[in-house]
Enzyme design. Structure first.
Site: not given
Ligand code: DQA
Length: 143
Positions: A9-10, A17, A22, A73, A76, A97, A99, A106
């Protein structure tokens, strides 16, 4: 070799963002970077994004059924989705996994990943290069 690159998501709105965290790349540019990096390693990357937990789970089921390696990825979902963890656990091909940011540097709620325990490894904190590094790992594991 075909692989799934799944984004939670997002991430489809990554350019809207916090750019300090990011960067400025939008999702289409990120997707193109992943596809091109994959080609250099003979990986055919099927890059997808969803804000829906149900859809992410169905994609992990697809990876399990078709024995496809996965770069994920979970965004959240990383921090609380036991349903995605259980689906990821059914994938028997390599699952990495990734990120963009380093969740460990963070907020405290990001320090927990419920996914890491069922992943072959985690790569975090290198921006779009996190995906590139994950593809290197997948291509090496496939040999
Ligand atoms: C994320 C890190 C997560 O904590 C966050 O909720 C994201 C992006 C990252 O790629 O850094 O949406 O997965």
């Amino acid at each position: 070799m075909r692989i799934l690159v799944l984004n939670g998501p997002n991430l489809g709105r990554i350019d809207l963002r916090d750019s300090a965290i990011y960067g400025d790349m939008n999702f289409v540019a990120l997707k193109n970077l992943i596809v091109e990096a994959g080609k250099e390693m003979n990986l055919e990357c099927d890059v997808r994004q969803s804000d829906s937990e149900v859809e992410m789970i169905s994609w992990l089921h697809e990876a399990a059924e078709e024995n496809l390696p996965v770069v994920i990825n979970p965004a959240a979902f990383t921090h609380y989705s036991y349903a995605i963890r259980d689906a990821a656990d059914m994938v028997s091909a390599p699952l990495i996994e990734v990120h963009l940011s380093n969740p460990m540097s963070r907020e405290e709620f990001r320090h927990t990943s419920v996914i890491s325990g069922v992943a072959n490894g985690t790569i975090a904190g290198f921006g779009p290069d996190s995906y590139r590094l994950a593809l290197i790992a997948i291509s090496r594991m496939a040999k």
